[in-house]
Design a protein around this motif. Sequence first.
Motif, PDB file in Angstrom:
ATOM      1  N   GLY A 177      45.065  44.476  27.961  1.00 15.37           N
ATOM      2  CA  GLY A 177      43.797  45.110  28.271  1.00 15.37           C
ATOM      3  C   GLY A 177      42.831  44.047  28.750  1.00 15.37           C
ATOM      4  N   VAL A 178      42.178  44.272  29.879  1.00 14.46           N
ATOM      5  CA  VAL A 178      41.285  43.278  30.474  1.00 14.46           C
ATOM      6  C   VAL A 178      39.890  43.875  30.590  1.00 14.46           C
ATOM      7  CG1 VAL A 178      40.801  41.828  32.483  1.00 14.46           C
ATOM      8  CG2 VAL A 178      43.178  42.219  31.769  1.00 14.46           C
ATOM      9  N   LEU A 179      38.916  43.171  30.055  1.00 15.45           N
ATOM     10  CA  LEU A 179      37.514  43.570  30.191  1.00 15.45           C
ATOM     11  C   LEU A 179      36.778  42.426  30.867  1.00 15.45           C
ATOM     12  CD1 LEU A 179      35.244  45.460  27.773  1.00 15.45           C
ATOM     13  CD2 LEU A 179      34.408  43.360  28.806  1.00 15.45           C
ATOM     14  N   SER A 180      36.151  42.693  32.012  1.00 15.25           N
ATOM     15  CA  SER A 180      35.459  41.660  32.779  1.00 15.25           C
ATOM     16  C   SER A 180      33.975  41.965  32.861  1.00 15.25           C
ATOM     17  CB  SER A 180      36.025  41.564  34.202  1.00 15.25           C
ATOM     18  OG  SER A 180      37.389  41.234  34.184  1.00 15.25           O
ATOM     19  N   ILE A 181      33.184  40.924  32.754  1.00 14.64           N
ATOM     20  CA  ILE A 181      31.747  41.003  33.048  1.00 14.64           C
ATOM     21  C   ILE A 181      31.539  40.202  34.317  1.00 14.64           C
ATOM     22  CG2 ILE A 181      29.450  40.327  32.281  1.00 14.64           C
ATOM     23  CD1 ILE A 181      30.460  40.696  29.395  1.00 14.64           C
ATOM     24  N   ALA A 182      31.029  40.825  35.359  1.00 16.32           N
ATOM     25  CA  ALA A 182      30.893  40.139  36.640  1.00 16.32           C
ATOM     26  C   ALA A 182      29.803  40.802  37.471  1.00 16.32           C
ATOM     27  CB  ALA A 182      32.221  40.171  37.403  1.00 16.32           C
ATOM     28  N   HIS A 183      29.282  40.026  38.437  1.00 19.27           N
ATOM     29  CA  HIS A 183      28.247  40.541  39.342  1.00 19.27           C
ATOM     30  C   HIS A 183      28.808  40.912  40.703  1.00 19.27           C
ATOM     31  CE1 HIS A 183      25.348  38.523  36.530  1.00 19.27           C
ATOM     32  NE2 HIS A 183      24.644  39.590  36.835  1.00 19.27           N
ATOM     33  N   ARG A 184      29.830  40.213  41.164  1.00 14.15           N
ATOM     34  CA  ARG A 184      30.313  40.409  42.526  1.00 14.15           C
ATOM     35  C   ARG A 184      30.982  41.783  42.673  1.00 14.15           C
ATOM     36  NH1 ARG A 184      33.221  34.508  43.237  1.00 14.15           N
ATOM     37  NH2 ARG A 184      31.311  33.263  43.384  1.00 14.15           N
ATOM     38  N   PRO A 185      30.589  42.536  43.671  1.00 13.67           N
ATOM     39  CA  PRO A 185      31.198  43.866  43.879  1.00 13.67           C
ATOM     40  C   PRO A 185      32.694  43.804  44.131  1.00 13.67           C
ATOM     41  CG  PRO A 185      29.153  43.645  45.129  1.00 13.67           C
ATOM     42  CD  PRO A 185      29.480  42.282  44.613  1.00 13.67           C
ATOM     43  N   ALA A 186      33.190  42.708  44.735  1.00 12.17           N
ATOM     44  CA  ALA A 186      34.611  42.621  45.075  1.00 12.17           C
ATOM     45  C   ALA A 186      35.503  42.644  43.849  1.00 12.17           C
ATOM     46  CB  ALA A 186      34.870  41.354  45.893  1.00 12.17           C
ATOM     47  N   VAL A 187      34.965  42.238  42.704  1.00 14.52           N
ATOM     48  CA  VAL A 187      35.768  42.212  41.478  1.00 14.52           C
ATOM     49  C   VAL A 187      36.161  43.621  41.060  1.00 14.52           C
ATOM     50  CG1 VAL A 187      35.763  41.527  39.038  1.00 14.52           C
ATOM     51  CG2 VAL A 187      34.704  40.049  40.749  1.00 14.52           C
ATOM     52  N   ALA A 188      35.363  44.605  41.440  1.00 17.77           N
ATOM     53  CA  ALA A 188      35.623  45.993  41.027  1.00 17.77           C
ATOM     54  C   ALA A 188      36.986  46.480  41.483  1.00 17.77           C
ATOM     55  CB  ALA A 188      34.529  46.906  41.563  1.00 17.77           C
ATOM     56  N   ALA A 189      37.507  45.917  42.591  1.00 20.84           N
ATOM     57  CA  ALA A 189      38.800  46.371  43.115  1.00 20.84           C
ATOM     58  C   ALA A 189      39.944  46.108  42.137  1.00 20.84           C
ATOM     59  CB  ALA A 189      39.081  45.676  44.450  1.00 20.84           C
ATOM     60  N   PHE A 190      39.754  45.227  41.191  1.00 24.10           N
ATOM     61  CA  PHE A 190      40.826  44.870  40.255  1.00 24.10           C
ATOM     62  C   PHE A 190      40.671  45.583  38.920  1.00 24.10           C
ATOM     63  CE2 PHE A 190      40.182  41.351  43.200  1.00 24.10           C
ATOM     64  CZ  PHE A 190      41.467  41.158  43.679  1.00 24.10           C
ATOM     65  N   HIS A 191      39.773  46.564  38.842  1.00 21.67           N
ATOM     66  CA  HIS A 191      39.513  47.275  37.599  1.00 21.67           C
ATOM     67  C   HIS A 191      39.561  48.778  37.836  1.00 21.67           C
ATOM     68  CE1 HIS A 191      37.795  43.255  37.084  1.00 21.67           C
ATOM     69  NE2 HIS A 191      38.000  43.414  35.782  1.00 21.67           N
TER      70      HIS A 191
END
Length: 574
Positions: free
Chosen positions: A546-560
């Motif tokens: 299970g992966v939980l990410s905190i991030a600002h960049r919109p591109a990261v959303a593609a991996f969630h």
Amino acid sequence: MRRIGPFLRDAWALTRPYWTSEERGRARLLLAAVVVLNLSLVGMTVLLTYWQRAFYNALEAKDAGAFWSLIFLGGEAAGTWFPGFSVLAVAYILIAVYALYLQQALQIRWRRWLTRDYLDNWLADRAYYRIALTDPATDNPDQRVADDLRLFVDDTLTLGLGLMSSLVTLFSFVFVLWSLSGPLEVFGVSIPGYMVWVALIYSALGTWLAHLIGRPLIRLNFLQQRVEADFRYALVRLRDNVEGIALHNGEADEKRGLLTRFQALTENWWAIMTATKRLTFFTAGFTQVASIFPIVVAAPAYFAGTIPLGGLIQTSSAFGQVQGALSWFVENYARLTEWRATVERLTGFRRAIAAARASASGPRPVPGGDAAVTLTGATLSLPDGRVLLRDATLRLEKGEAVLISGASGSGKSTLFRAIAGIWPFGHGQVHVPDGARALFLPQRPYLPLGSLRRAVCYPLDAALVPDAAVREALEAVGLGHLQDRLDLEDAWDRRLSGGEQQRLAFARALLAKPDFLFLDEATASLDPAAEAALYRLVSERLPGAGVLSIAHRPAVAAFHGRQLRVAEGALREA
């Protein structure tokens, strides 16, 4: 300053645990040996006074045979056999050497036990973290563990054994001095053992004056330990942040800050010097007068022919021993003030640790539950009481990827810490499945001291991780050029760039193979291509995590697969 009663209770509270611990058997045996050897030194000193009387009487009588016998192997003098000075000196040296050696052995064992005990309590329940957030008055915990514990053990043993030796010396020589001094007529009143009373009055007066003169040293020594630690900490901060300082051209400001701290150190040191000067004027004069005072007092009896030269010397020596024992407080006043300051700093530190552990709040770990990580009813606050999140609920399944976004300062990183179980402000419940391995990677990875191999494997034991696995993990995250430096020890947090440190953190994840991986801006120092490559690597190598990410960049959303947003004090589906 506090009264002596509470202070002594604090000192005993720090002392007692070791002597009742699992090491008590060996500790007490070592202490007994040290005590016996120190008492033997007192006995040797008593014997030497009688040897001195025989020796000086032989000189006065011009008895060459007795003189040389008393110098070498020993012989009779005035009908009594005495060992020679050479025998006494060898025995005294042997006893003194082993008394010191065994005392030092006891010191290091006691300090080792205390260090482990303080570290256990400081690190337990993340007390170190809570103290750093909430108790700035508990300054420099590193100095309290490294220096204060050393000083406490050293001073406690040295002062304690010194006091014991002084008391034994006092009782041993009081009888000698009493028998030597005889009565004194004062205004028609016969005072037996008058030299004993003179020594008592002289020492009591000296002790009272020493306390009056030296009392400011108690507070000044406490402050000196603090300002020394503050200055040392500022130097360490400079060393650990050399790049940031260089990039800002901050040398002038750093110098001003260091010199300001050093100014506080020197000002307090000058105050200590002034107080010590006044105390030394008194103690040095007190000691000098004491060296001649007993001879002056006993001289009339010698000139009257009632005691021989040896008797005068023995009387002077016995008076000096009694007076020295009674003046133990005067001679050790400066060290006693340092010891008191150390005890108060260690006691304050222990109380801060206990308070931090007892007042632990924040989302609490709860047993039971299913195979998911859950956070329920979480209200998170800042140390000043301002609420960041209210009644937040979160669920992370194995194999699921969740992204949390939100404005800076909205509480995303605080939520990250709450799930990790380290945030102490607020309430709620967090559940991590029994036996599940969770790994938390913050924006700035922690790199421990030591080799690169240790930094990559942390917190795993590097000795248990195969070399091939470490090398492969470095290659996978784009750090293959570091493979030949695995066993090189360096300051890796300064040697590696921010992006390289974040790549190294992902290598840790590949080695640890966690069931749940939490990332807080863990790729913020990387370019978009490298960021995407690492997220793909995680999805390929850790497909069941299970992966939980905190991030600002919109591109990261593609991996969630799911997105949440923190806004206006709430955690909602994006």
